[in-house]
Design a protein around this motif. Sequence first.
Motif, PDB file in Angstrom:
ATOM      1  N   LEU A   1       0.944  -1.482  -0.085  1.00 39.05           N
ATOM      2  CA  LEU A   1       0.192  -0.075   0.367  1.00 39.05           C
ATOM      3  C   LEU A   1       0.923   1.480   0.114  1.00 39.05           C
ATOM      4  O   LEU A   1       0.345   2.076  -0.610  1.00 39.05           O
ATOM      5  CB  LEU A   1      -0.929   0.000   1.193  1.00 39.05           C
ATOM      6  N   THR A   2       2.320   1.018   0.548  1.00 37.60           N
ATOM      7  CA  THR A   2       2.743   2.645   0.726  1.00 37.60           C
ATOM      8  C   THR A   2       3.774   2.452  -0.647  1.00 37.60           C
ATOM      9  O   THR A   2       4.713   3.540  -0.163  1.00 37.60           O
ATOM     10  CB  THR A   2       3.410   2.790   2.259  1.00 37.60           C
ATOM     11  N   GLY A   3       4.298   1.490  -1.113  1.00 37.61           N
ATOM     12  CA  GLY A   3       5.737   1.692  -2.253  1.00 37.61           C
ATOM     13  C   GLY A   3       7.085   1.302  -0.612  1.00 37.61           C
ATOM     14  O   GLY A   3       8.096   1.338  -1.504  1.00 37.61           O
ATOM     15  N   ILE A   4       6.983   1.449   0.477  1.00 33.63           N
ATOM     16  CA  ILE A   4       8.234   0.810   1.130  1.00 33.63           C
ATOM     17  C   ILE A   4       8.315   0.030   1.885  1.00 33.63           C
ATOM     18  O   ILE A   4       7.870  -1.298   2.034  1.00 33.63           O
ATOM     19  CB  ILE A   4       7.924   1.601   2.713  1.00 33.63           C
ATOM     20  N   SER A   5       9.667  -0.688   1.514  1.00 35.05           N
ATOM     21  CA  SER A   5       9.710  -2.442   1.616  1.00 35.05           C
ATOM     22  C   SER A   5       9.276  -3.250   3.035  1.00 35.05           C
ATOM     23  O   SER A   5       9.238  -2.173   3.702  1.00 35.05           O
ATOM     24  CB  SER A   5      11.505  -2.497   1.018  1.00 35.05           C
ATOM     25  N   ALA A   6       9.088  -4.210   2.857  1.00 29.98           N
ATOM     26  CA  ALA A   6       8.711  -4.990   4.303  1.00 29.98           C
ATOM     27  C   ALA A   6       9.637  -4.717   4.963  1.00 29.98           C
ATOM     28  O   ALA A   6       9.899  -4.225   6.083  1.00 29.98           O
ATOM     29  CB  ALA A   6       8.160  -5.845   3.836  1.00 29.98           C
ATOM     30  N   ARG A   7      11.017  -4.859   4.461  1.00 30.28           N
ATOM     31  CA  ARG A   7      12.403  -5.158   5.295  1.00 30.28           C
ATOM     32  C   ARG A   7      12.562  -3.356   5.419  1.00 30.28           C
ATOM     33  O   ARG A   7      12.876  -3.403   7.092  1.00 30.28           O
ATOM     34  CB  ARG A   7      13.700  -5.058   4.398  1.00 30.28           C
ATOM     35  N   ASN A   8      12.472  -2.597   4.833  1.00 28.93           N
ATOM     36  CA  ASN A   8      12.326  -0.649   5.846  1.00 28.93           C
ATOM     37  C   ASN A   8      11.324  -0.791   7.224  1.00 28.93           C
ATOM     38  O   ASN A   8      11.301  -0.063   8.126  1.00 28.93           O
ATOM     39  CB  ASN A   8      12.648   0.233   4.417  1.00 28.93           C
ATOM     40  N   LEU A   9      10.119  -1.178   6.703  1.00 29.31           N
ATOM     41  CA  LEU A   9       9.548  -1.308   7.363  1.00 29.31           C
ATOM     42  C   LEU A   9       9.728  -2.424   8.780  1.00 29.31           C
ATOM     43  O   LEU A   9       9.329  -1.724  10.048  1.00 29.31           O
ATOM     44  CB  LEU A   9       7.846  -1.943   7.076  1.00 29.31           C
ATOM     45  N   ARG A  10      10.238  -3.170   9.099  1.00 28.20           N
ATOM     46  CA  ARG A  10      10.415  -3.908  10.186  1.00 28.20           C
ATOM     47  C   ARG A  10      11.253  -3.317  10.341  1.00 28.20           C
ATOM     48  O   ARG A  10      11.814  -3.022  11.413  1.00 28.20           O
ATOM     49  CB  ARG A  10      11.306  -5.084   9.946  1.00 28.20           C
ATOM     50  N   PHE A  11      12.604  -2.346  10.195  1.00 29.51           N
ATOM     51  CA  PHE A  11      13.307  -1.602  10.758  1.00 29.51           C
ATOM     52  C   PHE A  11      12.680  -0.153  11.635  1.00 29.51           C
ATOM     53  O   PHE A  11      13.035  -0.036  12.461  1.00 29.51           O
ATOM     54  CB  PHE A  11      14.740  -1.293   9.428  1.00 29.51           C
ATOM     55  N   TYR A  12      11.689   0.084  11.105  1.00 28.44           N
ATOM     56  CA  TYR A  12      11.447   1.623  11.377  1.00 28.44           C
ATOM     57  C   TYR A  12      10.681   0.724  12.716  1.00 28.44           C
ATOM     58  O   TYR A  12      10.375   1.469  14.285  1.00 28.44           O
ATOM     59  CB  TYR A  12      10.248   1.924  10.002  1.00 28.44           C
ATOM     60  N   ALA A  13      10.288  -0.251  12.526  1.00 27.72           N
ATOM     61  CA  ALA A  13       9.136  -0.682  13.922  1.00 27.72           C
ATOM     62  C   ALA A  13       9.757  -1.030  14.901  1.00 27.72           C
ATOM     63  O   ALA A  13       9.635  -1.252  15.894  1.00 27.72           O
ATOM     64  CB  ALA A  13       7.954  -1.999  13.030  1.00 27.72           C
ATOM     65  N   ASP A  14      10.978  -2.235  14.447  1.00 27.32           N
ATOM     66  CA  ASP A  14      11.873  -2.146  15.129  1.00 27.32           C
ATOM     67  C   ASP A  14      12.719  -0.796  16.492  1.00 27.32           C
ATOM     68  O   ASP A  14      13.374  -1.099  17.370  1.00 27.32           O
ATOM     69  CB  ASP A  14      13.283  -2.892  14.702  1.00 27.32           C
ATOM     70  N   THR A  15      12.761   0.456  15.283  1.00 23.17           N
ATOM     71  CA  THR A  15      13.791   1.446  16.201  1.00 23.17           C
ATOM     72  C   THR A  15      12.537   2.027  16.734  1.00 23.17           C
ATOM     73  O   THR A  15      12.578   3.222  17.517  1.00 23.17           O
ATOM     74  CB  THR A  15      14.311   2.430  15.292  1.00 23.17           C
TER      75      THR A  15
END
Length: 154
Positions: free
Chosen positions: A23-37
């Motif tokens: 939906l956002t065009g952000i990779s799951a990897r980046n979203l995971r990073f943002y969530a983890d931080t």
Amino acid sequence: MAAAEVSTLRPIKLLKIGQLAKLTGISARNLRFYADTGVFGELPRSPKGYRLFPPEAMHWVRMLRAAQAAGFTLEEVEHLLRALRQDTVPCQHVRQALGEKLSALEAKLSEIQLLVEVLRITLNTPDGANSELGCNLMEILLAQAERLPALARA
């Protein structure tokens, strides 16, 4: 039952990380990073341990991208998003953060403009080998560099 009452009874559709990525065009990897931080705050997890994002996470991602493009650090973005999620007066917090970022950027711009001026003065000086350093341009640069705030902080 009134329509408003019915709509409040619907469960909120939580998104898995892959769905939010699409939906956002952000990779799951980046979203995971943002969530983890911790940028998105505490996120619920499914019974299988998958992160679950509320629908407003799509807005969080848009705000994250815009704030980073405006020069905000990830930590600053986290504070902004936290204010939007929890603060009773988020606009006041956002206005303050934007004002502080503007002041910091204006100070940086002044430093860059001074640096450009120092380099122009140095480059507009004719070459000359008659100097202790072997090149008078370095002497000019050293003399001009005294005006730079970065040198004063060193």
